[in-house]
Design an enzyme around this catalytic site. Sequence first.
Site, PDB file in Angstrom:
ATOM      1  N   ASP A  51      10.096  10.885   8.304  1.00 11.56           N
ATOM      2  CA  ASP A  51       9.344   9.826   7.642  1.00 11.56           C
ATOM      3  C   ASP A  51       8.155   9.546   8.544  1.00 11.56           C
ATOM      4  O   ASP A  51       8.277   8.881   9.571  1.00 11.56           O
ATOM      5  CB  ASP A  51      10.236   8.594   7.478  1.00 11.56           C
ATOM      6  N   ASN A  85       5.473   7.894   7.693  1.00  6.82           N
ATOM      7  CA  ASN A  85       4.767   6.671   7.282  1.00  6.82           C
ATOM      8  C   ASN A  85       3.274   6.935   7.103  1.00  6.82           C
ATOM      9  O   ASN A  85       2.427   6.089   7.430  1.00  6.82           O
ATOM     10  CB  ASN A  85       4.995   5.562   8.315  1.00  6.82           C
TER      11      ASN A  85
END
Length: 590
Positions: free
Chosen positions: A475, A477
């Site tokens: 992840d 972001n």
Amino acid sequence: MLSHLSAAFALVPRCLRISSSRGLARARLVLGRMDAAVVRCLPGEPKLTISFSLDGSHKHMLRDQDEALGTVLARISKNFAKSQGKAKKSKKNRGQQPCEAAEPASVKLFVGGAEVADTVRNSEAWQDGAVLQVGDAKYTVQRNAPTFTTAELPVSLMAGFPVCPKLEVEFGNLRDSEFTWYKETAPSPSAEASDGAPGPDCGWTPVGRERVHVPSNQDIGFRLKLSCTPREGGRSGPAKELVSVRAVEAGPGVCTFDNRHAYTLKQAEWPVVRVVSYNVLADIYAQTELSKTVLYPYCAPYALELDYRQNLIKKELAGYNADIICLQEVDKGVFTDSLIPALDAFGLDGVFKVKDKQHEGLATFYRRSKFRLLSSHDITLSEALSSDPTHSQLLEKVSANGGLKEKILHRSTALQVAVLEDLQGGRKVCVANTHLYWHPKGGNVRLVQMGVALQHLSHVISEVAAGAPLVFCGDFNSTPNSGVFQLLSEAGVPLQHADWSSSGPEEACSMELTSTFPPLLSAYGQPAYTNYVGGFHGCLDYIFIQPGSMQVEQVIPLPSHQEVTTYEALPSVAHPSDHIALVCDLLWKP
């Protein structure tokens, strides 16, 4: 069977029961076997333990290994006499006629039919296969027998979802062990039993013999029992019986991952490797008031509970039949108590990297029949930046802005790195897993973090896995228009990129940042979203590969928009996280 015999004895007057060691011995002969005395004795440890049932009560003795055998045999004789004395006193207090007086118990240990001298040390006396005699009762000694050190069933059981017991065995192998699952013959009076023990009239029907059991809809309202015997090859140890605290409950119906499992019914065949990347939503974040009232107000409260979500996560991951799984936001307790037992049962081993001063981190699992772990090279990105000379030039550039440097060095972001060897082809692969800084205005922080990560990965590959391809999951972001995505996919990001000033002019830090790798390929391309919550949706999760070493064989379709939004957004009763798992098949290039 001995437990059933003991239960039957409870129904007859006490004076009619067997009250002497001679009677107990006769009962064991009726059963056709001797009870076991389990001895745990390891070199280098000062103590050994001796466990067995004596006159209806369990004895667990901790003794010095150097102690003379005669001392512990005398202790056993004394305990036996004491228990007989208590039984006689209890009868007298109730006004009953005294039963046959207990005979003084002669306690001896035999090896190969010969009595062991009292002067022999415990560590030498208690041999596997020896016979302990207490009066007329005899016990077979099992030294360092396979033994469950941990044996637990999950609290929440749902129809259609795998029940994965938490089992840890000493001197044994879970894959050799035997398992039998039972269902109550009558439904539980309540959804949760008070003590997890079956009622007096409870009967059990066998329903399965695998380590993992999937209850059916016909099991709803019934508790389950697991009888498991630890084994190592031909040796076996004392069995355990586990009764579920709660009855089986109904599942949520169709989940977002059910249709995806149609593409992963079987394991990938070499030279194809199936990879999963998934932010599973840490419980410490799901249970905050912010999550319940602001982030996920649309999600039913019970669907945010850990037990509920873990049922969904285990079923989802099991159904992908993956070879490599990279998870983010994994609670320490979830890794140990839930994921390790479940994924071990499905053939995967795992390693964990916790974030500094946090209760969650990164987990990487790999199928042990296809890979072995050669080495791990985990780092905390801020520590590596500040202390590893490899990153001195990047640190110097960041130091030009004190505010940005301070923010970066206070982040606990970790990078998990596992070098795996393909057992069939003998090739190595470097698997990286990370979860970058979360703040929407932290693009500059994430760029620096990714710069450190790529430099570290390049160093690891050159030092311990020359020529190994990189599979980089996580992840990040970062959306596809971010500097991080450009750094990975184009091998560089210019000093003019907007992310360098994403947190405002006070923390701006423009620099040209280049990757230590040629352009990487996003296996999933740029999907519309991998994270879908009430106030945001976007693509934040990725599986990047080196296209010169691997190619994408198959991408498992993401859930349809209708599936994702059936309950408005994620998480939901049909989906355990606010992120969506990425699943793809990668093909080794010749």
